[in-house]
Structures are given as structure tokens and as C-alpha cells.
Design a protein around this motif. Structure first.
Motif, PDB file in Angstrom:
ATOM      1  N   VAL A 256      89.237 -16.046 142.570  1.00 15.44           N
ATOM      2  CA  VAL A 256      88.055 -16.896 142.740  1.00 15.44           C
ATOM      3  C   VAL A 256      87.215 -16.890 141.463  1.00 15.44           C
ATOM      4  CG1 VAL A 256      85.918 -17.225 144.045  1.00 15.44           C
ATOM      5  CG2 VAL A 256      88.012 -16.565 145.241  1.00 15.44           C
ATOM      6  N   MET A 257      87.009 -15.705 140.903  1.00 18.01           N
ATOM      7  CA  MET A 257      86.225 -15.582 139.676  1.00 18.01           C
ATOM      8  C   MET A 257      86.834 -16.384 138.533  1.00 18.01           C
ATOM      9  SD  MET A 257      85.369 -11.481 139.737  1.00 18.01           S
ATOM     10  CE  MET A 257      84.719 -11.463 138.080  1.00 18.01           C
ATOM     11  N   ASP A 258      88.171 -16.373 138.462  1.00 16.16           N
ATOM     12  CA  ASP A 258      88.866 -17.020 137.347  1.00 16.16           C
ATOM     13  C   ASP A 258      89.049 -18.520 137.540  1.00 16.16           C
ATOM     14  OD1 ASP A 258      89.012 -14.564 136.157  1.00 16.16           O
ATOM     15  OD2 ASP A 258      91.114 -14.193 136.687  1.00 16.16           O
ATOM     16  N   GLY A 259      88.594 -19.042 138.695  1.00 16.66           N
ATOM     17  CA  GLY A 259      88.681 -20.478 138.912  1.00 16.66           C
ATOM     18  C   GLY A 259      90.053 -20.962 139.344  1.00 16.66           C
ATOM     19  N   ASP A 260      90.777 -20.157 140.120  1.00 15.08           N
ATOM     20  CA  ASP A 260      92.083 -20.570 140.646  1.00 15.08           C
ATOM     21  C   ASP A 260      91.922 -21.885 141.416  1.00 15.08           C
ATOM     22  OD1 ASP A 260      94.304 -20.713 142.721  1.00 15.08           O
ATOM     23  OD2 ASP A 260      94.945 -18.929 141.624  1.00 15.08           O
ATOM     24  N   ASP A 266      86.683 -16.809 149.304  1.00 13.89           N
ATOM     25  CA  ASP A 266      87.161 -15.721 150.151  1.00 13.89           C
ATOM     26  C   ASP A 266      86.021 -15.379 151.114  1.00 13.89           C
ATOM     27  OD1 ASP A 266      89.776 -13.849 149.852  1.00 13.89           O
ATOM     28  OD2 ASP A 266      88.156 -12.681 150.714  1.00 13.89           O
ATOM     29  N   VAL A 267      86.312 -14.549 152.102  1.00 12.98           N
ATOM     30  CA  VAL A 267      85.301 -14.144 153.081  1.00 12.98           C
ATOM     31  C   VAL A 267      85.332 -12.619 153.194  1.00 12.98           C
ATOM     32  CG1 VAL A 267      84.487 -14.361 155.463  1.00 12.98           C
ATOM     33  CG2 VAL A 267      85.628 -16.294 154.363  1.00 12.98           C
ATOM     34  N   THR A 268      84.167 -11.995 153.144  1.00 11.64           N
ATOM     35  CA  THR A 268      84.119 -10.526 153.150  1.00 11.64           C
ATOM     36  C   THR A 268      84.468  -9.936 154.515  1.00 11.64           C
ATOM     37  OG1 THR A 268      81.761 -10.469 153.728  1.00 11.64           O
ATOM     38  CG2 THR A 268      82.316 -10.473 151.379  1.00 11.64           C
ATOM     39  N   TYR A 269      85.132  -8.780 154.447  1.00  9.09           N
ATOM     40  CA  TYR A 269      85.412  -7.945 155.621  1.00  9.09           C
ATOM     41  C   TYR A 269      85.932  -6.628 155.075  1.00  9.09           C
ATOM     42  CZ  TYR A 269      86.309  -7.093 160.574  1.00  9.09           C
ATOM     43  OH  TYR A 269      86.252  -6.593 161.861  1.00  9.09           O
ATOM     44  N   SER A 270      85.007  -5.796 154.587  1.00  9.18           N
ATOM     45  CA  SER A 270      85.374  -4.644 153.769  1.00  9.18           C
ATOM     46  C   SER A 270      85.946  -3.480 154.579  1.00  9.18           C
ATOM     47  CB  SER A 270      84.162  -4.140 152.990  1.00  9.18           C
ATOM     48  OG  SER A 270      84.502  -2.966 152.276  1.00  9.18           O
ATOM     49  N   PRO A 271      87.026  -2.847 154.071  1.00  7.76           N
ATOM     50  CA  PRO A 271      87.564  -1.656 154.732  1.00  7.76           C
ATOM     51  C   PRO A 271      86.614  -0.458 154.683  1.00  7.76           C
ATOM     52  CG  PRO A 271      88.660  -2.013 152.624  1.00  7.76           C
ATOM     53  CD  PRO A 271      87.833  -3.234 152.896  1.00  7.76           C
ATOM     54  N   SER A 272      85.566  -0.551 153.875  1.00 11.46           N
ATOM     55  CA  SER A 272      84.586   0.544 153.809  1.00 11.46           C
ATOM     56  C   SER A 272      83.781   0.667 155.096  1.00 11.46           C
ATOM     57  CB  SER A 272      83.638   0.347 152.618  1.00 11.46           C
ATOM     58  OG  SER A 272      82.841  -0.813 152.788  1.00 11.46           O
ATOM     59  N   MET A 273      83.991  -0.250 156.057  1.00 13.41           N
ATOM     60  CA  MET A 273      83.299  -0.114 157.345  1.00 13.41           C
ATOM     61  C   MET A 273      83.690   1.178 158.057  1.00 13.41           C
ATOM     62  SD  MET A 273      85.185  -2.833 159.904  1.00 13.41           S
ATOM     63  CE  MET A 273      84.933  -4.230 158.809  1.00 13.41           C
ATOM     64  N   ILE A 274      84.868   1.739 157.760  1.00 12.00           N
ATOM     65  CA  ILE A 274      85.249   3.020 158.363  1.00 12.00           C
ATOM     66  C   ILE A 274      84.312   4.116 157.871  1.00 12.00           C
ATOM     67  CG2 ILE A 274      86.943   3.669 156.597  1.00 12.00           C
ATOM     68  CD1 ILE A 274      87.334   4.281 160.379  1.00 12.00           C
ATOM     69  N   ALA A 275      83.900   4.013 156.606  1.00  6.22           N
ATOM     70  CA  ALA A 275      82.950   4.985 156.051  1.00  6.22           C
ATOM     71  C   ALA A 275      81.596   4.848 156.730  1.00  6.22           C
ATOM     72  CB  ALA A 275      82.811   4.789 154.542  1.00  6.22           C
ATOM     73  N   ILE A 297      78.534  -5.711 160.810  1.00  8.21           N
ATOM     74  CA  ILE A 297      78.373  -5.913 159.380  1.00  8.21           C
ATOM     75  C   ILE A 297      78.693  -7.381 159.072  1.00  8.21           C
ATOM     76  CG2 ILE A 297      79.163  -5.186 157.091  1.00  8.21           C
ATOM     77  CD1 ILE A 297      80.107  -2.551 158.565  1.00  8.21           C
ATOM     78  N   PRO A 298      77.748  -8.166 158.559  1.00  2.00           N
ATOM     79  CA  PRO A 298      77.941  -9.611 158.396  1.00  2.00           C
ATOM     80  C   PRO A 298      79.098  -9.981 157.468  1.00  2.00           C
ATOM     81  CG  PRO A 298      75.629  -9.015 158.125  1.00  2.00           C
ATOM     82  CD  PRO A 298      76.406  -7.728 158.131  1.00  2.00           C
ATOM     83  N   SER A 299      79.742 -11.134 157.739  1.00  2.00           N
ATOM     84  CA  SER A 299      80.748 -11.716 156.851  1.00  2.00           C
ATOM     85  C   SER A 299      80.061 -12.725 155.935  1.00  2.00           C
ATOM     86  CB  SER A 299      81.843 -12.411 157.664  1.00  2.00           C
ATOM     87  OG  SER A 299      82.667 -11.464 158.311  1.00  2.00           O
ATOM     88  N   VAL A 300      80.406 -12.663 154.659  1.00  2.00           N
ATOM     89  CA  VAL A 300      79.755 -13.498 153.646  1.00  2.00           C
ATOM     90  C   VAL A 300      80.804 -14.317 152.902  1.00  2.00           C
ATOM     91  CG1 VAL A 300      78.356 -13.453 151.536  1.00  2.00           C
ATOM     92  CG2 VAL A 300      77.913 -11.799 153.365  1.00  2.00           C
ATOM     93  N   LEU A 301      80.499 -15.569 152.608  1.00  2.00           N
ATOM     94  CA  LEU A 301      81.390 -16.418 151.826  1.00  2.00           C
ATOM     95  C   LEU A 301      81.312 -16.015 150.355  1.00  2.00           C
ATOM     96  CD1 LEU A 301      83.272 -18.952 151.863  1.00  2.00           C
ATOM     97  CD2 LEU A 301      81.249 -20.277 151.221  1.00  2.00           C
ATOM     98  N   ILE A 302      82.485 -15.784 149.762  1.00  2.00           N
ATOM     99  CA  ILE A 302      82.573 -15.453 148.338  1.00  2.00           C
ATOM    100  C   ILE A 302      83.048 -16.682 147.582  1.00  2.00           C
ATOM    101  CG2 ILE A 302      83.646 -13.975 146.599  1.00  2.00           C
ATOM    102  CD1 ILE A 302      84.154 -11.923 148.838  1.00  2.00           C
ATOM    103  N   THR A 303      82.269 -17.136 146.636  1.00  2.01           N
ATOM    104  CA  THR A 303      82.630 -18.265 145.781  1.00  2.01           C
ATOM    105  C   THR A 303      82.545 -17.815 144.315  1.00  2.01           C
ATOM    106  OG1 THR A 303      80.353 -19.070 145.643  1.00  2.01           O
ATOM    107  CG2 THR A 303      81.714 -19.903 147.474  1.00  2.01           C
ATOM    108  N   LYS A 304      82.869 -18.709 143.417  1.00  2.00           N
ATOM    109  CA  LYS A 304      82.835 -18.364 142.001  1.00  2.00           C
ATOM    110  C   LYS A 304      81.439 -17.933 141.567  1.00  2.00           C
ATOM    111  CE  LYS A 304      84.479 -20.006 137.516  1.00  2.00           C
ATOM    112  NZ  LYS A 304      85.136 -21.117 136.776  1.00  2.00           N
ATOM    113  N   ASN A 306      79.167 -16.156 143.235  1.00  2.16           N
ATOM    114  CA  ASN A 306      78.728 -14.806 143.609  1.00  2.16           C
ATOM    115  C   ASN A 306      79.858 -13.779 143.599  1.00  2.16           C
ATOM    116  OD1 ASN A 306      80.175 -15.545 145.872  1.00  2.16           O
ATOM    117  ND2 ASN A 306      78.571 -15.042 147.346  1.00  2.16           N
ATOM    118  N   ALA A 307      81.064 -14.169 143.181  1.00  5.41           N
ATOM    119  CA  ALA A 307      82.232 -13.291 143.280  1.00  5.41           C
ATOM    120  C   ALA A 307      82.077 -11.984 142.514  1.00  5.41           C
ATOM    121  CB  ALA A 307      83.475 -14.033 142.804  1.00  5.41           C
TER     122      ALA A 307
END
Length: 317
Positions: A256-260, A266-275, A297-304, A306-307
Motif C-alpha cells: 500500500v505504501m509503495d502504491g501497488d 488494507d484493514v487492521t486486525y492486529s495479532p497483538s490483541m493476544i497481548a 479493538i476497532p478496525s481501521v482502513l489503511i491507505t497510502k 496513513n500506512a
């Protein structure tokens, strides 16, 4: 002595006197998670082991036992062993699957073990004391809204679902609810790719064989997106203009950052939620502080745009 100063000193002394009492409250926490069969669960295992060390240092005398399982049956046996052999009084579990783990978890809870369920909810909520998860309906909703806009409100779409679980149902139901408002977008089919690259590759191969025109793919997971893109490349198809995964893996955030041109979000859903779940549970158990029944824990849209703030190159996922 000034009354305000006396009160402050008295409070400080009381704090010093009561602090060791909290430190003396020990716990034996069992942490049960799926084995690192794909990127996201690899991140879960990483965060679980990292947090184990942190909690054992933070709460002297407490023990944290981390176990990984390659199947629902293995996980059910492991949590029984942790209760009988390790004598756990606390369980933090990310179920391999929802239905097969509900009864085994309930049996542990009946024996007095405090249970926090993470991510993949059980089919009977009475089998748990607390629940910590990402915003699964939000995950599906955010993905659908972005795809509908990116597709211009029309075109052919296929869906790859995860492992049959409560959270997968929540994601897909929310996604479909948004798509009902876009009748010119046709969902050709939806099949389980089990959050696995190879399974997703096979599912996408089937889709590509059956459908001559596919404009977009909701892979609903970054690992599945890898399999999807591999199948598209192998078939030399150029009709697919958008592939949206999810969970925020570093590889897909970098795309996303590189402009594919195909992976534009992308949409966030971090595995760190176990922590997060382990820390919240430990605090409640050791200090006696009440733990919320549900933490989302909210899901956030990731774009170029805010990536960069979601990109962690040193992470295993």
C-alpha cells in the motif's frame, strides 16, 4: 503539621503498605493459541511469548504457560492438561475453531478457572468470563465500503472466507450487508480459504476457472491475499483490478505504501490483541480489578496516506 501535607504522607504510607499485598497475589495463567500455520497466527505466537516474559517480570511469583495447537482437538486436550497438570487458575484462549472448543472451555471454567476468550468467540458466551477481540463486523463493513467505492459501485466480486468461526460469520455478514446497497456489484461466490495461503490459492484457482470476468477479490486476510495473487499471476489473468486482504501484515502495508496498483488498501486486525487480552486479564486477576466483559479493538482502513504509522518492519507479521 499542615493537614494537607499530613494527608499526603498518610496516603503515601498506605500505598506503600498495600503495594506488596497486590504483588503477593499470584496467578498461574494458561495461554492457548493456534500454532503458527500462517502469518497472523505467527504474530499471535510471537506476542503471546513476548507478553509471557513481561507478565512474569511484572507480577513476581506468577507463572504464564503458553501452548500452541495445530488442531481444535489438540487444543482441547492442551487446555485440559494445563488445568490438571499445570494447575492453572486463569485461561486466555484464542480458539482454533469456535464450536469444537466451546464445551472443553466450559468444562475448565466450571472447575473455577477464569476464562478470557480472544478473537474467535465461542458458540456459548456463558463458557467465558471475558472476551477480547478486534471489531469483526467493523472489519467486514470497512472492507466492503472501500471496495464498493473503489469498484465504482459495479462489477464482479469473489470472496474468500476464513476458518468457519463466529468471527468469520460476523465479518462476512457485515460485508454482505453493505453490498446489498450496491446492486450493480455481483458477488459471484464465497468459499472458505481458511486464512491459509495454499488453501486460498486453490480456491482462487477454482474461481478463475469458473468465472471469465472477476473485477475484484475480497481475500479478507493478507495471507489469503498472497495465495490469491499467486493464482492470478499463474493464470495470467489481467481482469482482476483490486485485491483487498486484511489484518495489516507488514508485507501488504508495504504494498500500500509503495502504491501497488492492485493492493491499494488494507484493514487492521492486529495479532497483538493476544497481548492486550493477557495484560487485561493479568491485571484483573492479580489486583482484583474488575475486567470488562467485552473489549473490542476497532478496525481501521489503511491507505497510502496513513500506512506508514501501521508499518512495523521488525514484526514477524
Amino acid at each position: 503539621m499542615n493537614r494537607r501535607l499530613f494527608t499526603a504522607i498518610s496516603l503515601a504510607v498506605c500505598t506503600l503498605m498495600t503495594a506488596p499485598a497486590f504483588a503477593q497475589n499470584k496467578m498461574v495463567m494458561g495461554v492457548s493459541v493456534p500454532a503458527a500455520t500462517h502469518g497472523w497466527t505467527g504474530g499471535v505466537v510471537y506476542w503471546a511469548n513476548r507478553t509471557k516474559a513481561e507478565l512474569e517480570k511484572q507480577y513476581p511469583g506468577s507463572t504464564v504457560v503458553v501452548r500452541t495447537a495445530g488442531s481444535a482437538a489438540e487444543q482441547a486436550n492442551q487446555i485440559q492438561d494445563m488445568q490438571t497438570v499445570n494447575k492453572i487458575d486463569t485461561l486466555v484462549i484464542l480458539p482454533f475453531e469456535s464450536a469444537p472448543l466451546t464445551r472443553p472451555v466450559a468444562q475448565v471454567k466450571v472447575k473455577g478457572v477464569f476464562v478470557t476468550v480472544v478473537d474467535r468467540g465461542l458458540t456459548d458466551a456463558s463458557a467465558q468470563d471475558a472476551y477480547v477481540a478486534g471489531d469483526n463486523p467493523g472489519f467486514g463493513k470497512v472492507a466492503a465500503e472501500y471496495m464498493a467505492k473503489a469498484m465504482g459501485g459495479k462489477g464482479n466480486l469473489v470472496i474468500l472466507r476464513g476458518i468457519p468461526t463466529v468471527i468469520d460469520n460476523e465479518r462476512v455478514d457485515a460485508f454482505n450487508a453493505v453490498m446489498k446497497n450496491h446492486p450493480d456489484i455481483k458477488v459471484l461466490d464465497a468459499k472458505h480459504g481458511n486464512w491459509n495461503r495454499d488453501d486460498a490459492f486453490n480456491v482462487m484457482q477454482d474461481f478463475l476457472t469458473r468465472f471469465r470476468q472477476i473485477d475484484a477479490v475480497w481475500a479478507s486476510d493478507d495471507d489469503m491475499a498472497v495465495g490469491v495473487q499467486r493464482a492470478i499471476a499463474q493464470a495470467r489473468r489481467t481482469d482482476v483490478k483490486l485485491v483487498l486482504g486484511g489484518a495489516g501484515s507488514k508485507d501488504y502495508i508495504k504494498k500500500v505504501m509503495d502504491g501497488d496498483p492492485v493492493v491499494t488498501a488494507d484493514v487492521t486486525y492486529s495479532p497483538s490483541m493476544i497481548a492486550d487480552a493477557m495484560k487485561l486479564t493479568a491485571e484483573a486477576r492479580v489486583t482484583g480489578k474488575a475486567m470488562p466483559a467485552t473489549t473490542i479493538i476497532p478496525s481501521v482502513l489503511i491507505t497510502k496516506e496513513n500506512a506508514a504509522k501501521f508499518y512495523f518492519p521488525d514484526s514477524p507479521f
